[in-house]
Design an enzyme around this catalytic site. Structure first.
Site, PDB file in Angstrom:
ATOM      1  N   LYS A  10      64.002 -77.591 -10.641  1.00  0.00           N
ATOM      2  CA  LYS A  10      64.959 -78.785 -10.700  1.00  0.00           C
ATOM      3  C   LYS A  10      65.416 -78.946 -12.190  1.00  0.00           C
ATOM      4  CE  LYS A  10      62.551 -81.303  -6.923  1.00  0.00           C
ATOM      5  NZ  LYS A  10      62.254 -82.705  -6.667  1.00  0.00           N
ATOM      6  N   TYR A  50      69.752 -83.238   0.363  1.00  0.00           N
ATOM      7  CA  TYR A  50      68.469 -84.307   0.662  1.00  0.00           C
ATOM      8  C   TYR A  50      68.906 -84.995   1.728  1.00  0.00           C
ATOM      9  CZ  TYR A  50      65.662 -82.551  -3.214  1.00  0.00           C
ATOM     10  OH  TYR A  50      64.753 -81.768  -4.002  1.00  0.00           O
ATOM     11  N   ASN A 113      60.228 -83.940 -10.756  1.00  0.00           N
ATOM     12  CA  ASN A 113      59.020 -83.429 -10.600  1.00  0.00           C
ATOM     13  C   ASN A 113      59.117 -81.763 -10.402  1.00  0.00           C
ATOM     14  OD1 ASN A 113      60.127 -83.052  -8.314  1.00  0.00           O
ATOM     15  ND2 ASN A 113      58.513 -83.753  -6.975  1.00  0.00           N
ATOM     16  N   HIS A 116      60.779 -78.195  -6.423  1.00  0.00           N
ATOM     17  CA  HIS A 116      60.807 -78.455  -4.899  1.00  0.00           C
ATOM     18  C   HIS A 116      60.331 -77.507  -4.175  1.00  0.00           C
ATOM     19  CE1 HIS A 116      62.280 -79.539  -0.940  1.00  0.00           C
ATOM     20  NE2 HIS A 116      62.748 -78.460  -0.585  1.00  0.00           N
ATOM     21  N   GLU A 127      67.001 -74.529   4.494  1.00  0.00           N
ATOM     22  CA  GLU A 127      67.244 -74.724   2.908  1.00  0.00           C
ATOM     23  C   GLU A 127      67.428 -73.432   2.288  1.00  0.00           C
ATOM     24  OE1 GLU A 127      64.219 -78.641   2.495  1.00  0.00           O
ATOM     25  OE2 GLU A 127      63.398 -76.622   1.488  1.00  0.00           O
TER      26      GLU A 127
END
Ligand code: CMP
Length: 138
Positions: A10, A50, A113, A116, A127
């Site tokens: 990320k 998302y 975070n 993913h 995805e």
């Protein structure tokens, strides 16, 4: 049980210069890279990726963050890939992640975070196809 999962490094982890260390940890854990690209999501594309979280209170924040800078997207191969990768990255909130997990080592917060990881075989396939054509994966 499928042998592929999808991951993103990320914007927080990319910006902090952790991409190489995270990829090394992923390969050391036995995952093989079968597709990879450095790219940047528009707010529209992040929202689409998302979309399952659209009704959540953090959706706007998530879309803004995920489109704030470059990301590394990859498809990974290993036996039991989805579950084993989720073990490797640790809990969504790094405060709850086990020692030695990627999120424990590199994540800042539940929103930022670091990585993913797909939560099911079905989502891993969806995805992966969001980012990669058949020509772009081995
Ligand atoms: P990820 O595994 O990419 O899937 C959905 C993401 O939503 C998750 O990681 C978190 O980064 C984010 N998320 C989950 N809960 C929260 C929260 N309470 N506040 C902000 N972001 C969240």
């Amino acid at each position: 049980m499928s042998n592929r999962t999808f991951t993103m490094i990320k914007p927080d982890a990319y910006a902090s210069g952790y991409s190489g260390a995270i990829l090394q940890k992923i390969e050391s854990a036995g995952f093989k890279l079968v597709a990879m690209k450095l790219t940047r999501l528009s707010a529209e594309k992040a929202g689409e990726f998302y979309a399952v979280h659209k009704e959540r209170p953090f959706y706007g924040e998530l879309v803004e963050f995920m489109s704030s800078g470059p990301i590394v997207a990859a498809i990974l191969e290993k036996d039991n890939a989805v579950a084993d990768f989720r073990t490797l990255i640790g809990a969504t909130n790094p405060a709850n992640a086990e020692e030695g997990t990627i999120r424990k080592m590199y994540a800042k917060s539940v929103g930022e975070n670091a990585v993913h990881g797909s939560d099911s075989d079905e989502n891993a396939a969806i995805e992966g196809s969001f980012f990669f054509s058949a020509f772009e994966r081995i």
